[in-house]
Design a protein around this motif. Sequence first.
Motif, PDB file in Angstrom:
ATOM      1  N   GLU A   2      17.945  -6.916  -7.302  1.00  0.00           N
ATOM      2  CA  GLU A   2      17.823  -6.406  -8.609  1.00  0.00           C
ATOM      3  C   GLU A   2      16.714  -5.397  -8.759  1.00  0.00           C
ATOM      4  O   GLU A   2      15.895  -5.272  -7.753  1.00  0.00           O
ATOM      5  CB  GLU A   2      17.355  -7.687  -9.522  1.00  0.00           C
ATOM      6  N   LYS A   3      16.766  -4.588  -9.792  1.00  0.00           N
ATOM      7  CA  LYS A   3      15.913  -3.643 -10.213  1.00  0.00           C
ATOM      8  C   LYS A   3      14.253  -4.126  -9.872  1.00  0.00           C
ATOM      9  O   LYS A   3      13.510  -3.529  -9.220  1.00  0.00           O
ATOM     10  CB  LYS A   3      16.168  -2.905 -11.346  1.00  0.00           C
ATOM     11  N   LEU A   4      14.022  -5.134 -10.665  1.00  0.00           N
ATOM     12  CA  LEU A   4      12.614  -5.756 -10.657  1.00  0.00           C
ATOM     13  C   LEU A   4      12.229  -6.150  -9.292  1.00  0.00           C
ATOM     14  O   LEU A   4      11.056  -5.841  -8.967  1.00  0.00           O
ATOM     15  CB  LEU A   4      12.536  -6.751 -11.751  1.00  0.00           C
ATOM     16  N   GLU A   5      13.303  -6.524  -8.413  1.00  0.00           N
ATOM     17  CA  GLU A   5      12.734  -6.964  -7.071  1.00  0.00           C
ATOM     18  C   GLU A   5      12.275  -5.715  -6.247  1.00  0.00           C
ATOM     19  O   GLU A   5      11.117  -5.713  -5.593  1.00  0.00           O
ATOM     20  CB  GLU A   5      13.788  -7.760  -6.382  1.00  0.00           C
ATOM     21  N   TYR A   6      13.131  -4.410  -6.273  1.00  0.00           N
ATOM     22  CA  TYR A   6      12.899  -3.617  -5.527  1.00  0.00           C
ATOM     23  C   TYR A   6      11.650  -2.658  -6.088  1.00  0.00           C
ATOM     24  O   TYR A   6      10.922  -2.035  -5.431  1.00  0.00           O
ATOM     25  CB  TYR A   6      14.029  -2.690  -5.442  1.00  0.00           C
ATOM     26  N   LEU A   7      11.327  -2.778  -7.346  1.00  0.00           N
ATOM     27  CA  LEU A   7      10.236  -2.004  -8.069  1.00  0.00           C
ATOM     28  C   LEU A   7       9.013  -2.834  -7.571  1.00  0.00           C
ATOM     29  O   LEU A   7       7.922  -2.393  -7.024  1.00  0.00           O
ATOM     30  CB  LEU A   7      10.108  -2.219  -9.497  1.00  0.00           C
ATOM     31  N   SER A   8       9.108  -4.167  -7.318  1.00  0.00           N
ATOM     32  CA  SER A   8       8.045  -4.935  -6.899  1.00  0.00           C
ATOM     33  C   SER A   8       7.493  -4.526  -5.390  1.00  0.00           C
ATOM     34  O   SER A   8       6.452  -4.375  -4.899  1.00  0.00           O
ATOM     35  CB  SER A   8       8.194  -6.428  -7.144  1.00  0.00           C
ATOM     36  N   VAL A   9       8.767  -4.421  -4.581  1.00  0.00           N
ATOM     37  CA  VAL A   9       8.384  -3.912  -3.226  1.00  0.00           C
ATOM     38  C   VAL A   9       7.900  -2.407  -3.180  1.00  0.00           C
ATOM     39  O   VAL A   9       7.025  -2.237  -2.424  1.00  0.00           O
ATOM     40  CB  VAL A   9       9.885  -3.677  -2.514  1.00  0.00           C
ATOM     41  N   ILE A  10       8.405  -1.634  -3.951  1.00  0.00           N
ATOM     42  CA  ILE A  10       7.693  -0.122  -4.117  1.00  0.00           C
ATOM     43  C   ILE A  10       6.251  -0.261  -4.606  1.00  0.00           C
ATOM     44  O   ILE A  10       5.469   0.578  -4.097  1.00  0.00           O
ATOM     45  CB  ILE A  10       8.620   0.633  -5.058  1.00  0.00           C
ATOM     46  N   LYS A  11       5.918  -1.036  -5.742  1.00  0.00           N
ATOM     47  CA  LYS A  11       4.724  -1.206  -6.011  1.00  0.00           C
ATOM     48  C   LYS A  11       3.816  -1.539  -4.744  1.00  0.00           C
ATOM     49  O   LYS A  11       2.866  -1.226  -4.573  1.00  0.00           O
ATOM     50  CB  LYS A  11       4.627  -2.124  -7.237  1.00  0.00           C
ATOM     51  N   SER A  12       4.263  -2.721  -4.133  1.00  0.00           N
ATOM     52  CA  SER A  12       3.603  -3.205  -3.079  1.00  0.00           C
ATOM     53  C   SER A  12       3.436  -2.488  -1.819  1.00  0.00           C
ATOM     54  O   SER A  12       2.260  -2.435  -1.525  1.00  0.00           O
ATOM     55  CB  SER A  12       4.332  -4.772  -2.513  1.00  0.00           C
ATOM     56  N   LEU A  13       4.518  -1.765  -1.485  1.00  0.00           N
ATOM     57  CA  LEU A  13       4.106  -0.873  -0.467  1.00  0.00           C
ATOM     58  C   LEU A  13       3.336   0.492  -0.974  1.00  0.00           C
ATOM     59  O   LEU A  13       2.471   0.949  -0.142  1.00  0.00           O
ATOM     60  CB  LEU A  13       5.497  -0.328  -0.036  1.00  0.00           C
ATOM     61  N   GLN A  14       3.417   0.869  -2.048  1.00  0.00           N
ATOM     62  CA  GLN A  14       2.345   2.019  -2.451  1.00  0.00           C
ATOM     63  C   GLN A  14       0.992   1.439  -2.517  1.00  0.00           C
ATOM     64  O   GLN A  14       0.347   2.266  -2.371  1.00  0.00           O
ATOM     65  CB  GLN A  14       3.031   2.116  -4.112  1.00  0.00           C
ATOM     66  N   LEU A  15       0.919   0.474  -2.995  1.00  0.00           N
ATOM     67  CA  LEU A  15      -0.736  -0.160  -2.943  1.00  0.00           C
ATOM     68  C   LEU A  15      -1.057  -0.307  -1.475  1.00  0.00           C
ATOM     69  O   LEU A  15      -2.426  -0.229  -0.989  1.00  0.00           O
ATOM     70  CB  LEU A  15      -0.640  -1.521  -3.450  1.00  0.00           C
ATOM     71  N   LYS A  16      -0.277  -0.422  -0.361  1.00  0.00           N
ATOM     72  CA  LYS A  16      -0.465  -0.544   0.963  1.00  0.00           C
ATOM     73  C   LYS A  16      -0.974   1.033   1.411  1.00  0.00           C
ATOM     74  O   LYS A  16      -1.253   1.020   2.867  1.00  0.00           O
ATOM     75  CB  LYS A  16       0.336  -1.092   1.740  1.00  0.00           C
ATOM     76  N   GLY A  17      -0.627   2.065   0.742  1.00  0.00           N
ATOM     77  CA  GLY A  17      -0.730   3.293   0.944  1.00  0.00           C
ATOM     78  C   GLY A  17       0.429   4.183   1.870  1.00  0.00           C
ATOM     79  O   GLY A  17       0.385   5.329   2.113  1.00  0.00           O
ATOM     80  N   MET A  18       1.597   3.473   1.454  1.00  0.00           N
ATOM     81  CA  MET A  18       2.739   4.173   1.964  1.00  0.00           C
ATOM     82  C   MET A  18       3.188   5.182   1.035  1.00  0.00           C
ATOM     83  O   MET A  18       3.005   5.178  -0.210  1.00  0.00           O
ATOM     84  CB  MET A  18       3.922   3.218   2.297  1.00  0.00           C
ATOM     85  N   THR A  19       3.792   6.598   1.709  1.00  0.00           N
ATOM     86  CA  THR A  19       4.124   7.673   0.800  1.00  0.00           C
ATOM     87  C   THR A  19       5.693   7.310   0.220  1.00  0.00           C
ATOM     88  O   THR A  19       6.107   6.310   0.724  1.00  0.00           O
ATOM     89  CB  THR A  19       4.139   9.037   1.489  1.00  0.00           C
ATOM     90  N   PRO A  20       6.034   7.984  -0.961  1.00  0.00           N
ATOM     91  CA  PRO A  20       7.175   7.680  -1.450  1.00  0.00           C
ATOM     92  C   PRO A  20       8.400   7.884  -0.370  1.00  0.00           C
ATOM     93  O   PRO A  20       9.294   7.061  -0.302  1.00  0.00           O
ATOM     94  CB  PRO A  20       7.511   8.859  -2.566  1.00  0.00           C
ATOM     95  N   SER A  21       8.352   8.994   0.469  1.00  0.00           N
ATOM     96  CA  SER A  21       9.242   8.901   1.688  1.00  0.00           C
ATOM     97  C   SER A  21       9.379   7.742   2.541  1.00  0.00           C
ATOM     98  O   SER A  21      10.491   7.291   2.913  1.00  0.00           O
ATOM     99  CB  SER A  21       9.171  10.308   2.393  1.00  0.00           C
ATOM    100  N   GLU A  22       8.116   7.360   2.857  1.00  0.00           N
ATOM    101  CA  GLU A  22       8.115   6.190   3.726  1.00  0.00           C
ATOM    102  C   GLU A  22       8.835   4.764   3.125  1.00  0.00           C
ATOM    103  O   GLU A  22       9.428   4.221   3.879  1.00  0.00           O
ATOM    104  CB  GLU A  22       6.864   5.837   4.296  1.00  0.00           C
ATOM    105  N   ILE A  23       8.471   4.953   1.678  1.00  0.00           N
ATOM    106  CA  ILE A  23       8.970   3.549   1.250  1.00  0.00           C
ATOM    107  C   ILE A  23      10.371   3.710   0.997  1.00  0.00           C
ATOM    108  O   ILE A  23      11.187   2.844   1.122  1.00  0.00           O
ATOM    109  CB  ILE A  23       8.575   3.446  -0.361  1.00  0.00           C
TER     110      ILE A  23
END
Length: 164
Positions: A2-23
């Motif tokens: 679901e959209k909310l699930e992948y948004l939470s993954v995006i937010k989590s990975l972004q907070l870990k310092g990953m770039t958009p291309s890595e995410i």
Amino acid sequence: MEKLEYLSVIKSLQLKGMTPSEIHEYLVNTLGEDGPSYATVKRWVREFKLSRKSLEDDPRSEKPSTVTTPENVDLDLGMVMEDRRLSSCQIADRLGMSQEQSDNILRNKLGLSKVCAVPGTETHMVHLSSNNLEVFEADPENFLVRFVTMDESWVHHYQPETKH
């Protein structure tokens, strides 16, 4: 996913310092074709960097679009049929709408597109002038009504279906 699930993954990975291309690469490897596009990942990473807290989309106006009413479509068509040299900007100004809305009506609702006539060689121009002279001599009163004097005009675009 679901959209909310992948948004939470995006937010989590972004907070870990990953770039958009890595995410995006991580999501593609994990979800395959079910993952979001790179543009979506990039947009949401930017939103989260700008201190966005919510994973939900911003609320949108419940008001339906009133620009593409049948009346406006008819007005657009009438204006184009009266003067095919009008630009979508001129039509938008006269109807009190944005150029984007006017373009949408002209292209998507009426199936019109803008074409340009680019003159060719001198021989071609002589041939066109001779043809125009014949048309003028055949009906001088209606010549200017039928003749496009600029290099652009709105025309109905039609593509016949192909047989498969």
